[in-house]
Write a protein that holds these residues in place. Structure first.
Motif, short mmCIF file in Angstrom:
data_model
loop_
_atom_site.label_atom_id
_atom_site.label_comp_id
_atom_site.label_asym_id
_atom_site.label_seq_id
_atom_site.Cartn_x
_atom_site.Cartn_y
_atom_site.Cartn_z
N ALA A 106 2.65 5.17 -7.15
CA ALA A 106 1.98 4.51 -8.27
C ALA A 106 0.56 5.05 -8.47
N HIS A 117 -14.65 -4.12 -4.79
CA HIS A 117 -14.31 -4.08 -6.22
C HIS A 117 -15.10 -2.98 -6.93
N HIS A 177 -6.30 -3.71 -7.80
CA HIS A 177 -5.31 -2.64 -7.86
C HIS A 177 -5.82 -1.36 -7.21
N ALA A 178 -6.24 -1.49 -5.96
CA ALA A 178 -6.66 -0.34 -5.16
C ALA A 178 -6.12 -0.52 -3.75
N ARG A 214 -6.74 -4.93 -3.09
CA ARG A 214 -5.52 -5.29 -3.81
C ARG A 214 -5.83 -6.11 -5.06
N GLU A 215 -6.90 -6.93 -5.00
CA GLU A 215 -7.25 -7.76 -6.14
C GLU A 215 -7.58 -6.93 -7.38
N GLU A 266 0.83 -1.21 0.00
CA GLU A 266 0.00 0.00 0.00
C GLU A 266 0.86 1.26 0.00
N TRP A 320 -2.75 3.62 -7.99
CA TRP A 320 -3.94 2.93 -7.50
C TRP A 320 -4.85 3.91 -6.77
N GLN A 373 2.14 2.14 -3.41
CA GLN A 373 1.12 2.66 -4.32
C GLN A 373 0.71 4.08 -3.94
#
Length: 611
Positions: A67, A267, A103-104, A100-101, A60, A69, A63
């Motif tokens: 990055a 999600h 990309h957050a 995470r699944e 985390e 996310w 990111q």
């Protein structure tokens, strides 16, 4: 299938839009000005970002610092004293993994207080209950004010908690928001048996040991209480307003389906940020159509009277002005499709098994009573007539059942329990209030009898214990409004008045206080305004005055010569009648600034100057 919109639903929606034109436009301008052009954290300095990420796991932290996310903020009402909120203990970890699944990143932005009305019923702490809604809204705002989140997940279930979370979500209306419930506990002792024991205790025919045994068998595990009170009405409301995923309201805690719905909500939150292709800011998604859908759902299910306070307060947070007349008009065209305790013996698990929210929504859509084009987090409300199931471990949605599984609990719109909804607006010489009639037999909806005036529910109970109430009467319980003592629920009066009604007496309750979603079989006029603390007509009632409560006609009148009644001095309001303590003195600011019950009993002023 979506039927042609009912003309009354259409007209009420149009009137809300018209009367809200100015505040709604200002609100939309405010949230659009906050729309991010990139990730929210890009506004932060390097020092700000370092603080935000310092406590994170390595993935985390990487990111957040460098990055691309999105970051989902979690506002949680977890505590392990509330059965409904105890399941939330494990949710943050589940949500982080689900984020995470896709990309957050997910972070707990803050916790909010969550008091249990079941624990405080009849106790001094209940005077903090209604205003806890507004504390929750402010506490949520503190968490979200870090201004580093791209979406929010709100974990809450019970009475004032969900409305407080919604108010905050709408004041941060540029953020997509999804509400994530925990579900009801499995069924325990049947509701009719619980009521029977309560009334026997009120009559002194069983002792505390028998009462405690019955109560503990009713409220026995993690999850929401299973009767259709404010907590479960909240879940219905979130679903028909589109703030849940379809079918999220009533699967039980600790099940694979419940966990799958929580992952799916995470999600979906990551998919509807401003950086994606399906941006769904909560403040634009929730509009007059959404609010009307919520009121229709309340009427169709005989939901909690507390929402006559909460829905106007929620609407105001989005710049929308809703009146009790809107409730009454929608109730007049909405059939009662569900009988869940206290409106019948079944609990919310029975309702869910009979077809639940998917069947209810399908019927209301087909009858033209819901705005199918209103938006939800998962798409238009027309798509919410489906239920979630696990197929080979994968979450899917299937169409609502074509038929109810139990016509004693849930019915189609063409064969309702009643042609009208469960809530009535009462007006007359004693002011304006509401009455929940869905649990009241038609033969009990008209009462004309002398008043007996009380200034606390304890005084009424004492009169009952002394044998002074074995007669026809209207109990007037005043100085129970928001400005007086915070408007505690008077749920403890239900067994006492129920005993007297069962003895054949004509009894009714008139109060400026609340009775909650557990309002039972007694005819009542609640949320009466203007309240006694503001010199409303209820403050001029004397013992022996004849009062007429006609729930069918929507009238509440005192049969006293108007000139004489007008000349009476109001009863003296003593704001410090009780001792300080339990934090009640900390809420003076709320009591001094609260609006009327008709406008949500709110200390906030989202719609401009109050009349």
């Amino acid at each position: 299938m979506v039927g042609r919109l009912n003309p009354v639903v259409e007209a009420v929606t149009a009137r809300i839009e018209e009367r809200s034109r100015g505040p709604r436009a200002a609100y939309i301008e405010m949230i659009r000005a906050r729309r991010p052009s990139t990730y929210a954290r890009s506004r932060l300095t390097e020092g700000n970002l370092a603080h935000q990420s310092a406590g994170c796991a390595v993935i985390e932290k990487a990111q957040i610092l460098g990055a691309g996310w999105p970051v989902i903020g979690i506002i949680t009402a977890y505590n392990d004293m509330l059965s409904a909120h105890a399941p939330f203990e494990s949710y943050p970890q589940l949500i982080r993994e689900a984020a995470r699944e896709v990309h957050a990143v997910a972070q707990v932005a803050g916790g909010v207080p969550a008091m249990c009305d079941g624990v405080t019923q009849g106790q001094e702490g209940m005077e903090l209950s209604l205003f806890s809604r507004d504390v929750i809204a402010m506490a949520s705002a503190v968490g979200l004010s870090h201004d580093t989140f791209d979406a929010a997940l709100h974990l809450g279930v019970c009475d004032k908690i969900v409305p407080g979370l919604v108010i905050a979500a709408l004041r941060f209306g540029w953020l997509p928001s999804i509400f994530v419930p925990a579900g009801p506990m499995p069924s325990g002792l049947s509701n009719p048996e619980k009521v029977r024991v309560r009334q026997l205790f009120a009559e002194g025919k069983v002792g505390r040991e028998a009462l405690l045994k019955a109560e503990a068998e009713s409220y026995h595990s993690q999850g929401t209480c299973t009767f259709y009170g404010t907590a479960n009405s909240n879940q219905m409301l979130m679903e028909v307003m589109g703030l849940h995923l379809p079918g999220a309201a009533f699967p039980n805690p600790g099940t694979e389906l419940r966990a799958a719905l929580t992952r799916a909500a995470t999600h979906r939150a990551a998919a509807i940020t401003a950086q994606g292709k399906d941006y769904r800011p909560a403040g634009e998604m929730v509009d007059a159509r959404s609010v009307v859908n919520g009121i229709v759902g309340l009427m169709a299910t005989g939901g909690s009277t507390n929402h006559a306070l909460h829905i106007p307060a929620i609407a105001a947070a989005a710049g929308l002005c809703v009146t009790l007349a809107d409730f009454a008009e929608l109730s007049g065209v909405t059939p009662l499709l569900a009988r869940i305790y206290p409106n019948g013996p079944a609990d919310v698990n029975h309702f869910h098994a009979a077809g639940g929210m998917s069947f209810l929504i399908s019927q209301l859509l087909e009858a033209g009573l819901l705005h199918g084009d209103a938006l939800g987090v998962a798409g238009p409300i027309s798509g919410y007539a489906q239920e979630p199931v696990l197929s080979d471990g994968r979450l899917i949605w299937r169409p609502a059942p074509a038929e109810s599984g139990d016509l004693e609990v849930l019915r189609p719109a063409g064969n309702p329990f009643s042609e009208e909804g469960g809530l009535r607006l009462l007006t007359g010489t004693l002011g304006e209030g509401v009455s929940k009639v869905s649990a009241v037999k038609p033969s009990h909806r008209f009462v004309e009898a002398p008043a007996i005036v009380f200034e606390s529910q304890e005084a009424l109970k004492a009169a009952f214990d002394a044998g002074k109430l074995d007669r026809d009467f209207v109990a007037v319980v005043r100085f129970q409004g928001a400005a007086a003592n915070g408007m505690p629920e008077l749920h403890g009066l239900t067994p006492v008045l129920g005993v007297l009604q069962d003895r054949g007496h004509k009894v009714a309750l008139v109060t400026d206080g609340r009775m909650s979603g557990a309002s039972g079989k007694i005819p009542s006029a609640i949320h009466l305004g203007p309240e006694a603390a503001h010199g409303g007509p209820i403050s001029k009632v004397w013992d022996g005055d004849v009062i007429r409560l006609d729930a069918e006609a929507g009238r509440l009148d005192i049969l006293v010569d108007p000139a004489e009644f007008h000349a009476r001095a109001p009863a003296e309001f003593r704001p410090n009648r009780g001792p300080a303590g339990l934090g009640r003195e900390l809420f003076d600011l709320f009591r001094m600034n609260v609006s009327s019950a008709a406008t949500g009993a709110s200390p906030f002023n989202f719609l401009g100057p109050r009349s």
